[in-house]
Design a protein around this motif. Structure first.
Motif, PDB file in Angstrom:
ATOM      1  N   ARG A 125       0.826  -1.204   0.000  1.00  3.82           N
ATOM      2  CA  ARG A 125       0.000   0.000   0.000  1.00  3.82           C
ATOM      3  C   ARG A 125       0.865   1.260   0.000  1.00  3.82           C
ATOM      4  O   ARG A 125       0.564   2.231  -0.694  1.00  3.82           O
ATOM      5  CB  ARG A 125      -0.928  -0.019   1.208  1.00  3.82           C
ATOM      6  N   ARG A 168      -3.831   5.699  -3.876  1.00  2.32           N
ATOM      7  CA  ARG A 168      -4.075   5.340  -2.478  1.00  2.32           C
ATOM      8  C   ARG A 168      -5.215   6.179  -1.873  1.00  2.32           C
ATOM      9  O   ARG A 168      -6.042   5.673  -1.111  1.00  2.32           O
ATOM     10  CB  ARG A 168      -2.783   5.542  -1.683  1.00  2.32           C
ATOM     11  N   TRP A 221      -7.662  -4.036  -4.558  1.00  3.91           N
ATOM     12  CA  TRP A 221      -7.094  -4.176  -3.220  1.00  3.91           C
ATOM     13  C   TRP A 221      -7.659  -5.399  -2.495  1.00  3.91           C
ATOM     14  O   TRP A 221      -6.922  -6.141  -1.844  1.00  3.91           O
ATOM     15  CB  TRP A 221      -7.342  -2.913  -2.408  1.00  3.91           C
ATOM     16  N   VAL A 271      -0.528   1.027  -8.908  1.00  3.15           N
ATOM     17  CA  VAL A 271      -0.331   0.081  -7.805  1.00  3.15           C
ATOM     18  C   VAL A 271       0.986  -0.675  -7.913  1.00  3.15           C
ATOM     19  O   VAL A 271       1.486  -1.199  -6.925  1.00  3.15           O
ATOM     20  CB  VAL A 271      -1.518  -0.912  -7.725  1.00  3.15           C
TER      21      VAL A 271
END
Length: 332
Positions: free
Chosen positions: A152, A160, A268, A302
């Protein structure tokens, strides 16, 4: 150990059990994927390559289709080499080629779909296969062995922030349908969203949702992830699961998914699930920065670990035909 032999196991009910015992197994060699390809016009055969004393060296599912004056033959996800086959890879491919009996106008393609081993690559090179590498044969791989917090922290800041807002949105719910009826319903939603997405973005590909519907819904190696907004489905993700490697297979969504950040939330939740189940790599499903910059930017947010995907390996008994096909496909 003598010469390797090839046995036709097309109708063997234990095919899937045999291949999924191998570390290099993937959905592309499975019976259900073969049935899907049969439904869209390919002749599909399943082969085992064995030593003279009957030990398994490799498994290969091949697809054949008439093209012009010859045939196109395709092996996806294989030949899958067993541990013994890894040590005899050149003999395996020699037996494989001898069994196919390719004509001078036939073209054979082998695509490991990211499940290629060094032994297989050396054998392919040794038998005169030519790799086709293009700007599209690249992907992003996320290292899942890192902790969730490190993954993350490595995301782009904007990515994020949108994820955090989606997580806090009480209208969004995430589900992993498991029973057959729920999975069929999720695939119907996927098909509807996918058709709308293709019309909106004007792209084409070879997926035939109607032919794949019931096969995908009952395949234990495919994971379904669904995001709903106030009970209404806005995104469906279909993920290919192997022992160590998960691949983002297909995804379809609508405009509400974009507005709410549902795509980030879905990815996620997928990362979290893959880590819980012990996967070490998540393949983000390929990138095409020039042809599809929007999806590329999403994935790059990501992960930036770009790798060259396994090439399509081409073989023909006619050298000029192999060279011409390689040049044509490399220019696409």
């Amino acid at each position: 150990m003598g010469q390797a032999t090839v046995v036709d196991l097309t109708n063997d009910p234990d095919w899937d059990e045999a291949i999924w015992q191998q570390p290099g197994a993937s959905i592309y060699a499975s019976r259900r994927w073969g049935e899907y390809k049969r439904r869209i016009g390919w002749d599909v055969r399943r082969l085992a390559i064995r030593s003279c004393d009957g030990q398994a060296l490799a498994f290969a599912q091949i697809q054949r289709r008439r093209r012009w004056l010859g045939h196109v033959v395709l092996a996806q996800g294989g030949p899958i080499l067993t541990p013994l086959g890894e040590r005899r890879a050149e003999a395996v491919f020699r037996a494989f080629l001898d069994h196919l009996r390719l004509g001078r106008l036939d073209l054979l393609g082998v695509n490991y779909q990211q499940f290629q081993t060094p032994a297989a690559m050396l054998a392919l090179l040794g038998h005169g296969f030519a790799p086709v590498v293009t700007t599209r044969t690249h992907t992003l791989e996320l290292d899942l062995t890192r902790g969730a917090e490190r993954i993350r922290a490595g995301m782009e800041g904007r990515w994020r922030d949108v994820l955090k807002a989606a997580e806090a949105n009480p209208d969004l719910t995430t589900g992993f349908p498991t029973d057959p009826a729920a999975r069929l319903s999720a695939f119907e939603t996927f098909s509807r969203l996918y058709a709308a997405l293709k019309r909106r973005k004007g792209f084409r590909n070879s997926l035939d949702p109607a032919a794949f519907r019931d096969l995908a819904a009952h395949d234990p190696n495919l994971l379904f992830l669904e995001i709903r907004e106030r009970g209404e489905p806005i995104l469906v993700r279909i993920v290919h699961r192997a022992v160590h490697r998960w691949t983002d297979f297909y995804v379809a969504s609508n405009e509400r998914a974009k507005v709410t950040g549902a795509g980030r939330l879905a990815l996620w939740r997928l990362i979290e699930r893959a880590q819980r189940e012990g996967a070490s790599v998540l393949d983000l499903g390929g990138i095409d920065p020039a042809g599809n910059p929007g999806v590329y930017e999403f994935k790059r947010g990501v992960c930036r670990n770009a790798v060259a995907a396994n090439p399509l390996w081409l073989f023909s008994r006619t050298r000029s035909m192999r060279r011409a096909a390689t040049a044509i496909l490399a220019a696409r």
